[in-house]
Write an enzyme that holds these catalytic residues in place. Structure first.
Site, short mmCIF file in Angstrom:
data_model
loop_
_atom_site.label_atom_id
_atom_site.label_comp_id
_atom_site.label_asym_id
_atom_site.label_seq_id
_atom_site.Cartn_x
_atom_site.Cartn_y
_atom_site.Cartn_z
N ASN A 42 -21.13 10.59 -2.09
CA ASN A 42 -20.90 9.35 -2.10
C ASN A 42 -21.36 8.76 -3.36
OD1 ASN A 42 -20.42 6.03 -1.65
ND2 ASN A 42 -20.05 6.88 0.56
N HIS A 55 -7.17 7.67 11.71
CA HIS A 55 -6.60 6.35 11.98
C HIS A 55 -5.00 6.25 11.69
CE1 HIS A 55 -10.93 4.74 10.94
NE2 HIS A 55 -10.72 5.20 12.36
N ARG A 62 0.83 -1.11 -0.11
CA ARG A 62 -0.08 -0.09 -0.12
C ARG A 62 0.85 1.23 0.09
NH1 ARG A 62 -3.86 -0.26 4.69
NH2 ARG A 62 -5.04 1.65 3.72
C1 BJW Z 1 -16.70 7.02 -3.46
C2 BJW Z 1 -15.79 7.12 -4.55
C3 BJW Z 1 -15.73 8.13 -5.15
C4 BJW Z 1 -16.09 4.77 -3.73
N1 BJW Z 1 -16.37 9.37 -4.66
N2 BJW Z 1 -17.26 7.92 -2.89
C5 BJW Z 1 -19.87 -3.36 17.09
C6 BJW Z 1 -20.71 -2.13 17.11
C7 BJW Z 1 -20.00 -0.76 17.00
C8 BJW Z 1 -18.73 -0.60 17.01
C9 BJW Z 1 -18.08 -2.00 17.14
C10 BJW Z 1 -18.42 -3.12 17.13
N3 BJW Z 1 -17.43 -4.00 17.18
C11 BJW Z 1 -16.31 -3.48 17.12
C12 BJW Z 1 -16.57 -2.05 17.08
C13 BJW Z 1 -15.58 -1.37 17.19
C14 BJW Z 1 -15.01 -0.87 15.71
C15 BJW Z 1 -15.88 -0.75 14.33
O1 BJW Z 1 -16.38 0.22 14.39
N4 BJW Z 1 -16.30 -1.95 13.94
C16 BJW Z 1 -17.37 -1.90 12.91
C17 BJW Z 1 -16.95 -2.47 11.72
C18 BJW Z 1 -18.52 -2.40 13.38
N5 BJW Z 1 -14.04 0.14 15.54
C19 BJW Z 1 -12.78 0.14 16.23
O2 BJW Z 1 -12.14 -0.77 16.45
C20 BJW Z 1 -11.92 1.60 16.31
N6 BJW Z 1 -11.62 1.52 17.62
C21 BJW Z 1 -12.49 1.69 18.74
O3 BJW Z 1 -13.69 1.93 18.58
O4 BJW Z 1 -11.81 1.78 19.69
C22 BJW Z 1 -12.71 1.26 20.85
C23 BJW Z 1 -13.25 -0.09 20.91
C24 BJW Z 1 -12.39 -1.02 21.12
C25 BJW Z 1 -12.73 -2.34 21.10
C26 BJW Z 1 -13.87 -2.67 20.99
C27 BJW Z 1 -15.09 -1.63 20.90
C28 BJW Z 1 -14.65 -0.22 20.89
C29 BJW Z 1 -10.84 1.38 15.42
C30 BJW Z 1 -11.24 1.39 13.89
C31 BJW Z 1 -9.93 1.09 13.23
C32 BJW Z 1 -10.34 1.10 11.69
N7 BJW Z 1 -9.10 0.43 10.83
C33 BJW Z 1 -9.08 0.65 9.69
C34 BJW Z 1 -7.39 0.05 8.97
C35 BJW Z 1 -6.58 0.84 9.45
C36 BJW Z 1 -6.26 2.08 8.69
C37 BJW Z 1 -5.45 1.67 7.16
O5 BJW Z 1 -4.90 0.68 7.24
O6 BJW Z 1 -5.90 2.16 6.24
O7 BJW Z 1 -9.24 1.92 9.06
S1 BJW Z 1 -10.28 -0.37 8.75
C38 BJW Z 1 -10.74 0.50 7.39
O8 BJW Z 1 -11.93 1.23 7.56
C39 BJW Z 1 -9.84 1.89 7.60
C40 BJW Z 1 -10.69 2.77 7.11
O9 BJW Z 1 -10.25 4.01 7.65
C41 BJW Z 1 -11.86 2.35 7.83
C42 BJW Z 1 -13.08 3.08 7.32
O10 BJW Z 1 -13.31 2.82 5.87
P1 BJW Z 1 -13.91 3.88 4.84
O11 BJW Z 1 -12.96 5.15 4.84
O12 BJW Z 1 -15.39 4.26 5.11
O13 BJW Z 1 -13.60 2.93 3.56
P2 BJW Z 1 -14.91 2.01 2.81
O14 BJW Z 1 -14.24 1.23 1.90
O15 BJW Z 1 -15.61 1.21 3.88
O16 BJW Z 1 -16.02 2.85 2.12
C43 BJW Z 1 -15.69 3.84 0.78
C44 BJW Z 1 -16.81 4.54 0.67
O17 BJW Z 1 -16.50 5.48 -0.69
C45 BJW Z 1 -18.04 3.76 -0.13
O18 BJW Z 1 -19.27 4.09 0.37
C46 BJW Z 1 -17.94 3.93 -1.49
O19 BJW Z 1 -19.33 4.22 -2.16
C47 BJW Z 1 -17.49 5.45 -1.74
N8 BJW Z 1 -16.60 5.58 -2.91
N9 BJW Z 1 -15.31 5.69 -4.55
C48 BJW Z 1 -17.17 9.11 -3.73
N10 BJW Z 1 -14.82 8.32 -6.46
#
Ligand code: BJW
Ligand code: ZN
Length: 252
Positions: A213, A120, A72
């Site tokens: 989006n 992040h 990446r």
């Molecule tokens: C376009 C386009 C164009 C395309 N124009 N649009 C149960 C319920 C609630 C919460 C939790 C749960 N179980 C666990 C949790 C907590 C968890 C969480 O939220 N999980 C959910 C999945 C349920 N969260 C965490 O663990 C966070 N920490 C935390 O909460 O600590 C406290 C805690 C600890 C333990 C338990 C509970 C609480 C940390 C989250 C870390 C996320 N890490 C990542 C990877 C690391 C970074 C990296 O390497 O890059 O971060 S995962 C990945 O997802 C990355 C991203 O930043 C993140 C979000 O993704 P994003 O940016 O939304 O991308 P996509 O691909 O999902 O979406 C792209 C969008 O773009 C799409 O909608 C397309 O349509 C659109 N699109 N082209 C406009 N041209």
């Protein structure tokens, strides 16, 4: 009654704004050539997130996780900010702007945005899992890099699933969100917390939500305006309208 022209609705909102916040996700960098996570060609369609983006995954197989991040890093290093990143920077002429990004690709900073909160982490930075020393990722050549100071394993300085986000950073986010007049939510699937909860907080404090989006997300039903399509196209159009409006103001 709903405005027929969504651009007019956005302008109507922006006319009353002082503090504008951008919450961005992987979709904003898609047009810079960086893959997303949850789209059909995204990383999570091929790989298990728990193997590549969790502390357990890293403990079990640090070499694999490092291989993915190096791959990446290569893509990200050759990517450039696109017209959406640039338009956000340009909007600093008109508003107090904060960018809260989930992306680790540095592109908002490269575009010149002055207040960027990287929720992040940042792929260009790594840290020792033992003594927390920081390193420039591109200089780490070993398969599993080791800290020269204490011998600990070095990892990318990013936030994985189940890990807490930086407390000071979160505090700054919440401070900004409570005084935000409008939040643009761009290119995120709104599935990962705490980021996914930020727009609701803005709404609870009386601010507006504008979502851009390609597809609907769980946020779309409560967004004040939903602009379906590419981030670059909409941001360019919004900036043009804003300029027209500001020019007409200075003439009158
Ligand atoms: C376009 C386009 C164009 C395309 N124009 N649009 C149960 C319920 C609630 C919460 C939790 C749960 N179980 C666990 C949790 C907590 C968890 C969480 O939220 N999980 C959910 C999945 C349920 N969260 C965490 O663990 C966070 N920490 C935390 O909460 O600590 C406290 C805690 C600890 C333990 C338990 C509970 C609480 C940390 C989250 C870390 C996320 N890490 C990542 C990877 C690391 C970074 C990296 O390497 O890059 O971060 S995962 C990945 O997802 C990355 C991203 O930043 C993140 C979000 O993704 P994003 O940016 O939304 O991308 P996509 O691909 O999902 O979406 C792209 C969008 O773009 C799409 O909608 C397309 O349509 C659109 N699109 N082209 C406009 N041209
Ligand atoms: Zn160390």
């Amino acid at each position: 009654m709903e405005e027929p022209d969504p651009l007019r609705s956005v302008l109507k909102i922006l006319k009353d704004c002082k503090h504008v916040t951008f919450l961005t996700g992987a979709g904003i960098s898609k047009e810079s050539g960086i893959p997303t996570f949850r789209d059909k060609d995204g990383y999570w369609s091929k790989y298990d997130p728990m193997k590549l983006a969790s502390p357990q995954g890293f403990l079990e197989n640090p070499a694999l996780v490092w291989e993915w991040y190096r791959h990446r890093l290569k893509i990200i290093s050759s990517a450039r900010p696109n017209q959406a990143h640039e338009a956000i920077k340009e909007m600093e002429k008109y508003f107090n702007i904060t960018v809260i990004t989930q992306n680790i690709d540095n592109l908002h900073i490269e575009a010149g945005s002055t207040c960027v909160l990287e929720l992040h982490g940042n792929i260009f930075r790594s840290r020792c899992t033992q003594c927390d020393s920081k390193f420039d990722t591109s200089l780490l050549k070993e398969k599993i890099p080791r800290c020269p100071k204490c011998g600990g394993i070095i990892r990318p300085d990013v936030v994985w699933f189940g890990e807490m986000l930086n407390e000071d950073l979160l505090k700054r986010c919440y401070e900004v969100l409570t005084i935000t007049d409008a939040i643009f939510v761009i290119g995120t699937s709104n599935q990962v917390y705490p980021a996914a909860g930020f727009p609701l907080l803005v709404k609870q404090h009386g601010g507006k939500i504008i979502e851009i989006n390609l597809n609907n997300t769980p946020l779309s039903p409560i967004a004040d305006v939903f602009l379906q399509g590419k981030a670059t196209l909409w941001m360019k159009a919004i900036l043009e309208k804003l300029k027209e409006w500001k020019n007409s103001m200075s003439l009158s």
